[in-house]
Design a protein around this motif. Sequence first.
Motif, mmCIF file in Angstrom:
data_model
loop_
_atom_site.group_PDB
_atom_site.id
_atom_site.type_symbol
_atom_site.label_atom_id
_atom_site.label_comp_id
_atom_site.label_asym_id
_atom_site.label_seq_id
_atom_site.Cartn_x
_atom_site.Cartn_y
_atom_site.Cartn_z
ATOM 1 N N GLY A 113 0.776 -1.229 0.000
ATOM 2 C CA GLY A 113 0.000 0.000 0.000
ATOM 3 C C GLY A 113 0.805 1.276 0.000
ATOM 4 N N LYS A 114 0.143 2.336 0.482
ATOM 5 C CA LYS A 114 0.762 3.660 0.469
ATOM 6 C C LYS A 114 1.980 3.730 1.389
ATOM 7 C CE LYS A 114 -3.300 6.324 -0.895
ATOM 8 N NZ LYS A 114 -4.220 7.441 -0.543
ATOM 9 N N PHE A 115 1.942 2.971 2.492
ATOM 10 C CA PHE A 115 3.125 2.954 3.356
ATOM 11 C C PHE A 115 4.312 2.354 2.619
ATOM 12 C CE2 PHE A 115 5.551 0.712 6.866
ATOM 13 C CZ PHE A 115 6.262 1.841 7.233
ATOM 14 N N GLY A 116 4.080 1.306 1.841
ATOM 15 C CA GLY A 116 5.155 0.724 1.049
ATOM 16 C C GLY A 116 5.719 1.718 0.050
ATOM 17 N N GLN A 147 17.309 -13.084 9.428
ATOM 18 C CA GLN A 147 17.257 -11.664 9.104
ATOM 19 C C GLN A 147 16.097 -11.021 9.864
ATOM 20 O OE1 GLN A 147 18.066 -10.366 5.000
ATOM 21 N NE2 GLN A 147 18.065 -12.536 4.426
ATOM 22 N N ILE A 148 16.323 -9.806 10.319
ATOM 23 C CA ILE A 148 15.304 -9.060 11.064
ATOM 24 C C ILE A 148 14.956 -7.810 10.281
ATOM 25 C CG2 ILE A 148 14.790 -7.879 13.236
ATOM 26 C CD1 ILE A 148 16.938 -9.670 14.511
ATOM 27 N N ARG A 149 13.666 -7.634 9.999
ATOM 28 C CA ARG A 149 13.193 -6.483 9.235
ATOM 29 C C ARG A 149 12.275 -5.632 10.117
ATOM 30 N NH1 ARG A 149 9.752 -8.509 6.233
ATOM 31 N NH2 ARG A 149 9.971 -10.719 6.787
ATOM 32 N N PRO A 150 12.834 -4.703 10.877
ATOM 33 C CA PRO A 150 11.994 -3.892 11.755
ATOM 34 C C PRO A 150 11.302 -2.760 11.005
ATOM 35 C CG PRO A 150 14.281 -3.281 12.041
ATOM 36 C CD PRO A 150 14.257 -4.413 11.058
ATOM 37 N N ALA A 151 10.145 -2.360 11.524
ATOM 38 C CA ALA A 151 9.487 -1.153 11.047
ATOM 39 C C ALA A 151 10.325 0.069 11.444
ATOM 40 C CB ALA A 151 8.080 -1.076 11.641
ATOM 41 N N TRP A 152 9.799 1.249 11.158
ATOM 42 C CA TRP A 152 10.530 2.466 11.509
ATOM 43 C C TRP A 152 10.721 2.528 13.017
ATOM 44 C CZ3 TRP A 152 12.177 6.872 8.548
ATOM 45 C CH2 TRP A 152 12.211 6.610 7.177
ATOM 46 N N LEU A 153 11.949 2.865 13.423
ATOM 47 C CA LEU A 153 12.357 2.724 14.813
ATOM 48 C C LEU A 153 12.008 3.947 15.648
ATOM 49 C CD1 LEU A 153 15.843 1.200 14.046
ATOM 50 C CD2 LEU A 153 13.885 -0.031 15.011
ATOM 51 N N GLU A 174 5.771 1.209 12.730
ATOM 52 C CA GLU A 174 6.836 1.557 13.664
ATOM 53 C C GLU A 174 7.028 0.451 14.694
ATOM 54 O OE1 GLU A 174 5.060 4.295 17.103
ATOM 55 O OE2 GLU A 174 4.671 5.135 15.105
ATOM 56 N N VAL A 175 8.173 0.515 15.376
ATOM 57 C CA VAL A 175 8.498 -0.418 16.451
ATOM 58 C C VAL A 175 9.621 0.206 17.267
ATOM 59 C CG1 VAL A 175 10.259 -1.744 15.194
ATOM 60 C CG2 VAL A 175 8.897 -2.865 16.972
ATOM 61 N N ASP A 207 -0.759 0.575 11.918
ATOM 62 C CA ASP A 207 -0.930 0.675 10.473
ATOM 63 C C ASP A 207 -1.188 2.132 10.074
ATOM 64 O OD1 ASP A 207 -0.684 -2.087 10.163
ATOM 65 O OD2 ASP A 207 -2.819 -2.405 10.513
ATOM 66 N N GLY A 208 -0.745 2.468 8.873
ATOM 67 C CA GLY A 208 -0.959 3.817 8.369
ATOM 68 C C GLY A 208 -0.184 4.038 7.091
ATOM 69 N N ASP A 209 -0.304 5.232 6.541
ATOM 70 C CA ASP A 209 0.405 5.569 5.318
ATOM 71 C C ASP A 209 1.856 5.930 5.577
ATOM 72 O OD1 ASP A 209 -1.979 5.153 4.050
ATOM 73 O OD2 ASP A 209 -2.456 7.279 3.789
ATOM 74 N N GLN A 210 2.186 6.237 6.824
ATOM 75 C CA GLN A 210 3.548 6.505 7.279
ATOM 76 C C GLN A 210 3.534 6.504 8.795
ATOM 77 O OE1 GLN A 210 3.906 10.342 5.258
ATOM 78 N NE2 GLN A 210 4.087 11.348 7.258
ATOM 79 N N PRO A 211 4.701 6.459 9.452
ATOM 80 C CA PRO A 211 4.694 6.473 10.916
ATOM 81 C C PRO A 211 3.964 7.697 11.455
ATOM 82 C CG PRO A 211 6.860 5.878 10.089
ATOM 83 C CD PRO A 211 6.063 6.303 8.899
ATOM 84 N N ALA A 212 3.242 7.524 12.546
ATOM 85 C CA ALA A 212 2.398 8.584 13.078
ATOM 86 C C ALA A 212 3.205 9.816 13.500
ATOM 87 C CB ALA A 212 1.600 8.060 14.275
ATOM 88 N N TRP A 213 4.460 9.615 13.851
ATOM 89 C CA TRP A 213 5.269 10.728 14.349
ATOM 90 C C TRP A 213 5.984 11.490 13.249
ATOM 91 C CZ3 TRP A 213 10.003 9.076 12.744
ATOM 92 C CH2 TRP A 213 10.207 7.694 12.692
ATOM 93 N N MET A 214 5.807 11.060 11.990
ATOM 94 C CA MET A 214 6.456 11.760 10.885
ATOM 95 C C MET A 214 5.704 13.059 10.566
ATOM 96 S SD MET A 214 9.141 10.095 10.034
ATOM 97 C CE MET A 214 9.554 10.809 8.455
#
Length: 214
Positions: A113-116, A147-153, A174-175, A207-214
């Motif tokens: 989606g849009k987050f991607g 392998q570890i694939r974290p969301a935005w930190l 995010e994580v 979930d969202g189009d980008q991290p909430a804090w951006m």
Amino acid sequence: MTKVLILGANGATAKIVIDRLLNETADDLTLYLRNAKRLSQYENNDRVTIIDGDATDVNAMTAAMTDIDIIYSNLGGTALATYTKALIAAMTAAKVSRLIFYSALGALHEVPGKFGEWNEQAIGAYLPGFRESDRILNDHNEINTTQIRPAWLTNQDEIAYETTEANEPFKGTEVSRQSVADFIVKLIKAPALYPNDSIGLNKPNTDGDQPAWM
């Protein structure tokens, strides 16, 4: 007692892992980084060896892997694929076979989606290195890599995460670093978990189009 080598040991997540391993285990740690003085707080700990080295120096990394049981790579940057090739060469020479590898969301084209789309633009300079590293690691099944694939930190003081498999769409945006460190520590304590796998990490319900804090 496990002997752990941490590459890129001055990273923010790596330092959380270091402190947790020292507090929760009897493991011996070898910390490999450029400019070893940045980790001078560990110089007097008899369970810690600090090595000032370059991640492209195969001979130096091979020497650092002597008697090592498990490697946690916290390396990153646009030259990551170059580092990964050197890492694999050193592990092969040193006959070390267990690797925890810090990757990134989007490394498998798995973010929907849009987050991607946003993520592709936000870290587009780095994703080729993560994707090439994934190909390199998958070509070397003799090395058991998680392998570890974290969301935005985030720097939130919390441990709250869920996982996704390599063949699943990524969840969340995010994580916390604390959460990623927790997963890494679990793998070091129980290295039979997630063999030859790639695991996404995210905080539930983000979930969202980008991290909430951006």
